[in-house]
Scaffold this motif. Structure first.
Motif, PDB file in Angstrom:
ATOM      1  N   SER A 272       0.807  -1.218   0.000  1.00 37.90           N
ATOM      2  CA  SER A 272       0.000   0.000   0.000  1.00 37.90           C
ATOM      3  C   SER A 272       0.843   1.273   0.000  1.00 37.90           C
ATOM      4  O   SER A 272       0.338   2.357  -0.295  1.00 37.90           O
ATOM      5  CB  SER A 272      -0.939   0.009   1.206  1.00 37.90           C
ATOM      6  OG  SER A 272      -0.197  -0.047   2.425  1.00 37.90           O
ATOM      7  N   ARG A 273       2.150   1.166   0.323  1.00 39.27           N
ATOM      8  CA  ARG A 273       3.008   2.348   0.385  1.00 39.27           C
ATOM      9  C   ARG A 273       4.058   2.381  -0.718  1.00 39.27           C
ATOM     10  O   ARG A 273       4.879   3.303  -0.765  1.00 39.27           O
ATOM     11  CB  ARG A 273       3.705   2.402   1.748  1.00 39.27           C
ATOM     12  CG  ARG A 273       2.740   2.489   2.931  1.00 39.27           C
ATOM     13  CD  ARG A 273       3.487   2.588   4.245  1.00 39.27           C
ATOM     14  NE  ARG A 273       4.193   3.852   4.382  1.00 39.27           N
ATOM     15  CZ  ARG A 273       5.059   4.111   5.360  1.00 39.27           C
ATOM     16  NH1 ARG A 273       5.328   3.178   6.267  1.00 39.27           N
ATOM     17  NH2 ARG A 273       5.655   5.288   5.448  1.00 39.27           N
ATOM     18  N   ILE A 274       4.028   1.405  -1.597  1.00 37.44           N
ATOM     19  CA  ILE A 274       5.035   1.332  -2.656  1.00 37.44           C
ATOM     20  C   ILE A 274       5.032   2.598  -3.513  1.00 37.44           C
ATOM     21  O   ILE A 274       6.083   3.143  -3.855  1.00 37.44           O
ATOM     22  CB  ILE A 274       4.790   0.082  -3.537  1.00 37.44           C
ATOM     23  CG1 ILE A 274       5.165  -1.189  -2.765  1.00 37.44           C
ATOM     24  CG2 ILE A 274       5.595   0.165  -4.831  1.00 37.44           C
ATOM     25  CD1 ILE A 274       6.627  -1.309  -2.433  1.00 37.44           C
ATOM     26  N   ALA A 275       3.848   3.088  -3.875  1.00 34.75           N
ATOM     27  CA  ALA A 275       3.757   4.258  -4.751  1.00 34.75           C
ATOM     28  C   ALA A 275       4.444   5.471  -4.134  1.00 34.75           C
ATOM     29  O   ALA A 275       5.066   6.279  -4.841  1.00 34.75           O
ATOM     30  CB  ALA A 275       2.292   4.563  -5.061  1.00 34.75           C
ATOM     31  N   GLU A 276       4.350   5.625  -2.807  1.00 33.29           N
ATOM     32  CA  GLU A 276       4.961   6.765  -2.143  1.00 33.29           C
ATOM     33  C   GLU A 276       6.474   6.762  -2.317  1.00 33.29           C
ATOM     34  O   GLU A 276       7.099   7.815  -2.533  1.00 33.29           O
ATOM     35  CB  GLU A 276       4.613   6.759  -0.656  1.00 33.29           C
ATOM     36  CG  GLU A 276       3.117   6.890  -0.368  1.00 33.29           C
ATOM     37  CD  GLU A 276       2.828   6.864   1.116  1.00 33.29           C
ATOM     38  OE1 GLU A 276       3.790   7.011   1.916  1.00 33.29           O
ATOM     39  OE2 GLU A 276       1.656   6.705   1.502  1.00 33.29           O
ATOM     40  N   PHE A 277       7.067   5.591  -2.226  1.00 34.19           N
ATOM     41  CA  PHE A 277       8.524   5.510  -2.328  1.00 34.19           C
ATOM     42  C   PHE A 277       9.001   5.601  -3.778  1.00 34.19           C
ATOM     43  O   PHE A 277      10.051   6.195  -4.051  1.00 34.19           O
ATOM     44  CB  PHE A 277       9.021   4.226  -1.661  1.00 34.19           C
ATOM     45  CG  PHE A 277       8.989   4.291  -0.164  1.00 34.19           C
ATOM     46  CD1 PHE A 277      10.050   4.824   0.543  1.00 34.19           C
ATOM     47  CD2 PHE A 277       7.875   3.849   0.545  1.00 34.19           C
ATOM     48  CE1 PHE A 277      10.025   4.903   1.938  1.00 34.19           C
ATOM     49  CE2 PHE A 277       7.835   3.931   1.930  1.00 34.19           C
ATOM     50  CZ  PHE A 277       8.912   4.452   2.626  1.00 34.19           C
ATOM     51  N   ILE A 278       8.256   5.010  -4.702  1.00 29.94           N
ATOM     52  CA  ILE A 278       8.630   5.156  -6.106  1.00 29.94           C
ATOM     53  C   ILE A 278       8.602   6.628  -6.501  1.00 29.94           C
ATOM     54  O   ILE A 278       9.455   7.104  -7.267  1.00 29.94           O
ATOM     55  CB  ILE A 278       7.697   4.332  -7.015  1.00 29.94           C
ATOM     56  CG1 ILE A 278       7.821   2.844  -6.700  1.00 29.94           C
ATOM     57  CG2 ILE A 278       8.020   4.581  -8.494  1.00 29.94           C
ATOM     58  CD1 ILE A 278       6.891   1.953  -7.520  1.00 29.94           C
ATOM     59  N   ALA A 279       7.626   7.377  -5.950  1.00 31.80           N
ATOM     60  CA  ALA A 279       7.518   8.799  -6.261  1.00 31.80           C
ATOM     61  C   ALA A 279       8.750   9.579  -5.815  1.00 31.80           C
ATOM     62  O   ALA A 279       9.059  10.644  -6.367  1.00 31.80           O
ATOM     63  CB  ALA A 279       6.266   9.378  -5.620  1.00 31.80           C
ATOM     64  N   CYS A 280       9.474   9.085  -4.812  1.00 30.88           N
ATOM     65  CA  CYS A 280      10.662   9.775  -4.315  1.00 30.88           C
ATOM     66  C   CYS A 280      11.831   9.689  -5.295  1.00 30.88           C
ATOM     67  O   CYS A 280      12.789  10.474  -5.187  1.00 30.88           O
ATOM     68  CB  CYS A 280      11.098   9.183  -2.979  1.00 30.88           C
ATOM     69  SG  CYS A 280       9.909   9.436  -1.635  1.00 30.88           S
ATOM     70  N   ALA A 281      11.787   8.738  -6.214  1.00 34.37           N
ATOM     71  CA  ALA A 281      12.913   8.487  -7.117  1.00 34.37           C
ATOM     72  C   ALA A 281      12.796   9.295  -8.397  1.00 34.37           C
ATOM     73  O   ALA A 281      11.700   9.611  -8.864  1.00 34.37           O
ATOM     74  CB  ALA A 281      12.993   6.997  -7.447  1.00 34.37           C
ATOM     75  N   ASP A 282      13.947   9.619  -8.972  1.00 39.18           N
ATOM     76  CA  ASP A 282      13.979  10.235 -10.301  1.00 39.18           C
ATOM     77  C   ASP A 282      13.868   9.166 -11.373  1.00 39.18           C
ATOM     78  O   ASP A 282      13.200   9.369 -12.389  1.00 39.18           O
ATOM     79  CB  ASP A 282      15.279  11.019 -10.473  1.00 39.18           C
ATOM     80  CG  ASP A 282      15.377  12.187  -9.505  1.00 39.18           C
ATOM     81  OD1 ASP A 282      14.687  13.197  -9.723  1.00 39.18           O
ATOM     82  OD2 ASP A 282      16.132  12.073  -8.511  1.00 39.18           O
ATOM     83  N   VAL A 283      14.530   8.046 -11.159  1.00 40.56           N
ATOM     84  CA  VAL A 283      14.446   6.893 -12.063  1.00 40.56           C
ATOM     85  C   VAL A 283      14.458   5.634 -11.213  1.00 40.56           C
ATOM     86  O   VAL A 283      14.949   5.636 -10.075  1.00 40.56           O
ATOM     87  CB  VAL A 283      15.602   6.862 -13.097  1.00 40.56           C
ATOM     88  CG1 VAL A 283      15.612   8.108 -13.950  1.00 40.56           C
ATOM     89  CG2 VAL A 283      16.949   6.677 -12.388  1.00 40.56           C
ATOM     90  N   MET A 284      13.926   4.546 -11.768  1.00 39.90           N
ATOM     91  CA  MET A 284      13.942   3.255 -11.091  1.00 39.90           C
ATOM     92  C   MET A 284      14.946   2.326 -11.761  1.00 39.90           C
ATOM     93  O   MET A 284      15.174   2.413 -12.978  1.00 39.90           O
ATOM     94  CB  MET A 284      12.555   2.629 -11.112  1.00 39.90           C
ATOM     95  CG  MET A 284      11.495   3.426 -10.382  1.00 39.90           C
ATOM     96  SD  MET A 284      11.839   3.672  -8.622  1.00 39.90           S
ATOM     97  CE  MET A 284      11.711   1.974  -8.012  1.00 39.90           C
TER      98      MET A 284
END
Length: 393
Positions: A272-284
């Motif tokens: 449920s919190r994955i999207a929040e952390f992906i949003a912190c990145a410039d690229v994956m």
């Protein structure tokens, strides 16, 4: 219809996400879906919860339930045979093959005369995960028998990638009983979020470049760390956001490389919190060596990155190469550390391109790769099988 989903994984890990997303979409269509998995509670208690219309049954972990990420727990197997077999189902969907999946599936198919669909999401034996694991010859033999045997006796087989489709055909499974079904993008529950706000929420500096990485299994994490050591040498303002176990051999490796202080160790995060952390990145980042394990799988992280609207730097291996060639959702690299580091730096240096690729990734997820679309393909597949043709799916 009442559908039973059998998953060998600990809840929230591995193939669980694939199993859960398909079940939740089928629940939305009005079906009763029961999903059996392994409890993440180390005390190993039996549990029953409801989430997004899916009844989730978590089996105890005592007596080997956590061994190799689930599948071999004696109490787990007995619980499934006892509790799940007392109920009547219209269809059983078995995700991979370990005993806690295969044995209840066989009982339902042969004793209950219930149609069985088998999902093949990883290449295990004959050069895959199980071949490199430290297990006995007896256990390997059981794994091989179940991995291929569950597919041979099933009424239909879904495969996650092209390599497993070819292996299934090599086993003699008729093409009309096969469905190539990659994992989808959860565009309904994983949404693009503001980078600055999410960094502030999780105590991550707003300035500087962030490369994101998610992995619970740590496949090719050593490749990532070696590559990021090269990136850090070239980019002093770059850090790695690592979502996954924050202790173990990989942490020791980071210390040995002298890059531990350049990594934000976020630990294992709930879905449920994955999207929040992906949003912190410039690229994956998605490092993948060119081997049978990687050619015989489809990383769930692709769909999550797409849904979150982030570009991915990925190695040109297996079906990942095909998707990234057909759709500009990121950057492909050769499957080696130098190439990976070079392409990460190049994309960080071009934030406009990274944003365009991320926006297109979200669009592709909505247009062609959503779980709703994958579920529609699965239902169409069931409609073509003689054993399930009359079912209202």
């Amino acid at each position: 219809m009442k559908l039973l989903f059998l998953n060998h994984n600990i809840r929230g890990q591995g193939t669980y996400a694939r199993c859960y997303n398909l079940a939740s979409q089928l629940a939305r269509r009005g079906h009763q879906c029961v999903l059996a998995c392994v409890s993440a509670d180390p005390r190993g208690r039996f549990g029953r919860t409801h989430e997004r219309g899916v009844e989730i049954v978590t089996a105890p972990t005592r007596w080997g339930g956590l061994y190799q990420g689930g599948g071999w727990g004696l109490l787990d197997i007995l619980t499934r045979l006892g509790c799940l077999s007392l109920r009547r189902y219209d269809l059983v969907y078995a995700f991979d093959h370990r005993p806690n999946v295969a044995l209840p599936a066989f009982v339902e198919k042969y004793a209950g005369r219930v149609p069985l669909i088998a999902d093949w999401a990883d290449w295990w034996c004959r050069g895959g995960h199980t071949s490199v694991a430290r297990i006995s010859r007896l256990q390997y033999g059981v794994e091989l028998f179940l991995e291929e045997g569950t597919k041979r006796v099933s009424d239909g087989v879904t495969v996650i990638c092209t390599a497993l489709k070819e292996r299934a055909l090599g086993l003699g499974i008729p093409p009309e009983r096969l469905l190539h079904l990659p994992s989808g993008a959860d565009v309904e529950n994983i949404l693009p979020m503001d980078k600055g706000n999410m960094r502030s929420r999780h105590g991550i500096p707003r300035g500087g470049a962030i490369v994101g990485y998610i992995s619970a299994s740590l496949i090719d994490a050593d490749m990532l760390l070696n590559a990021m050591a090269k990136v850090f040498a070239m980019r002093s303002n770059c850090r790695l956001l690592f979502l996954g176990p924050d202790s173990g051999w990989h942490r020791d490796m980071a210390v040995g490389l002298g890059i531990d202080d350049r990594i934000i160790w976020a630990g294992v995060q709930p879905y449920s919190r994955i999207a929040e952390f992906i949003a912190c990145a410039d690229v994956m980042a998605l490092p993948m060596r060119d081997n049978l394990i990687n050619r015989g799988r489809w990383p769930n992280r692709i769909g999550e990155n797409m849904a979150a609207g982030r570009a991915t730097v990925a190695c040109a291996v297996g079906d990942v190469r095909t998707l990234f060639t057909e759709e500009k959702i990121g950057v492909l690299t050769e499957p080696d550390e130098d190439s990976f580091a070079t392409h990460v730096c190049a994309l960080l240096d071009n934030p406009r391109l990274a944003e365009e690729l991320g926006n297109h990734a979200r669009e592709v997820g909505e247009r062609a790769c959503s779980w709703e679309q994958m579920t529609a393909r699965f239902c169409s597949f069931l409609g073509r099988l003689p054993e399930t043709r009359g079912m209202r799916v």
